[in-house]
Design an enzyme around this catalytic site. Structure first.
Site, short mmCIF file in Angstrom:
data_model
loop_
_atom_site.label_atom_id
_atom_site.label_comp_id
_atom_site.label_asym_id
_atom_site.label_seq_id
_atom_site.Cartn_x
_atom_site.Cartn_y
_atom_site.Cartn_z
N ASP A 183 0.82 -1.22 0.00
CA ASP A 183 0.00 0.00 0.00
C ASP A 183 0.85 1.27 0.00
O ASP A 183 0.64 2.19 0.83
CB ASP A 183 -0.93 0.04 1.23
CG ASP A 183 -1.70 -1.25 1.45
OD1 ASP A 183 -2.02 -1.92 0.45
OD2 ASP A 183 -1.99 -1.58 2.62
N GLU A 188 -11.42 -0.52 -3.33
CA GLU A 188 -10.63 0.04 -2.22
C GLU A 188 -9.47 0.85 -2.80
O GLU A 188 -9.36 1.02 -4.01
CB GLU A 188 -10.09 -1.07 -1.30
CG GLU A 188 -9.14 -2.03 -1.98
CD GLU A 188 -8.73 -3.20 -1.10
OE1 GLU A 188 -9.20 -3.35 0.04
OE2 GLU A 188 -7.90 -4.01 -1.58
#
Ligand code: FUB
Length: 312
Positions: free
Chosen positions: A3, A210
């Site tokens: 991420d 997401e």
């Protein structure tokens, strides 16, 4: 590290990733196997020729007053010489909330606030500072990210995940307060339209799942995101930070590992897509590694990712 949220502060590139670890927790749709407990920050002055510096732990679960478990995706924004780290973590009731921690330097250490952002829910905060200094936070994630438990910013009695030819669940956006610690307004949905002007539907492989990100190029706002179970990184273009955004293409085809997540940044006169995959861990989806690839814009503002997808 997964991420990766990349930013340039004071001429140096800083990367804020999630810090994966092996815990032996079995994989499930709830994401329990992503059981991260701290963050590191990395930096470099020359992405292509200089190794990253690991500045060590900048925040961990025990130091956060409202902590439950699972430090997921984070992002950092600078305002007036202070650095604000936005992070997703489950509280003591196992509900994902968004938290804020503050530092005087991009490499921390970051001091967490006593409570999460009021009215926050779900995961994957990304903060965008517009040219006029206004800051916007984007967030949300399905399945283990709990977004299906909310409508109109209120918790439902039970989770409701739309399926089929009905509107997809949207990411959320809110302008941040002047002190950067709260939402300045009621969060709004991010609407992504197809090229015909219709909202993307729940069964569209390009719909939001997401990993929101926002950047600006040539006066246009680029909202990018992961499609989760169809494993793509996509982007859509709009005229304001709130959208609506029109789907414009795929940034990255499926990688090794289940999740796909990214950020986009301009550094030393080039544009980069940061992302992760699980290739170095042999496909163990909870043990991911950061990667970066150069991207470019054509004269119409479409993004091309070097080495991924024909014509893309
Ligand atoms: O790293 C934990 C979660 O996996 C992130 O919050 C999601 O975006 C996915 O990458």
């Amino acid at each position: 590290m997964a991420d990766p949220s990349a930013h340039v502060f004071n001429g140096r590139l800083y990367i804020y990733p999630s810090h994966d670890r092996e815990t032996g927790i079995p994989e499930n749709d709830n994401g329990d196997h992503f059981d991260m407990c701290d963050y590191h920050v990395f930096s470099t002055s020359d992405l292509e020729n200089e190794p990253l510096t690991d500045h060590g732990v900048i925040l961990d679960v025990p130091s956060i007053p409202w902590s439950g478990r699972q430090l997921w995706d984070s992002d950092v924004c600078e305002k007036e010489g202070k650095y604000y780290l936005y992070f997703s973590m489950k509280d003591q009731n196992d509900i994902f909330r968004l938290g804020v921690a503050i530092a005087d330097k991009p490499e921390g250490p970051f001091v967490p606030q006593a409570d999460p952002i009021r009215g926050s829910y779900s995961i994957d905060p990304a903060v965008f500072k517009d040219d006029d200094g206004s800051c916007y936070i984007y967030w949300g994630g399905l399945w283990g990210g709990q977004l299906q438990r909310y409508r109109d910013n209120k918790a439902l009695e039970s989770a409701d995940l739309p399926e089929g030819a009905v509107a997809a669940l949207p990411s959320r956006v809110a302008r941040l307060s002047e002190d950067m610690l709260q939402f300045a307004e009621e969060p709004k949905p991010i609407v992504i339209l197809d090229q015909a002007g219709n909202p993307l539907q729940a069964d569209d492989p390009h719909r939001f799942f997401e990993a929101s990100w926002m950047h600006k190029y040539n006066g246009k706002y680029y909202f990018s995101y992961s499609t989760g179970d169809s494993h793509l990184l996509c982007y859509a273009i709009g005229d304001t930070p709130y959208g609506p955004f029109t789907f414009d293409g795929v940034l990255l085809e499926p990688v090794v590992g289940w999740t796909t997540h990214h950020s986009i940044v301009s550094f030393n006169s080039k544009w980069y897509l940061f992302h992760h995959d699980s290739a170095p861990s042999g496909g163990r989806t909870w043990l991911r590694s950061m990667k970066a690839v150069e991207i470019a814009y054509d004269e119409d503002g479409h993004i091309h990712t070097y080495g991924y997808g024909e014509g893309n």
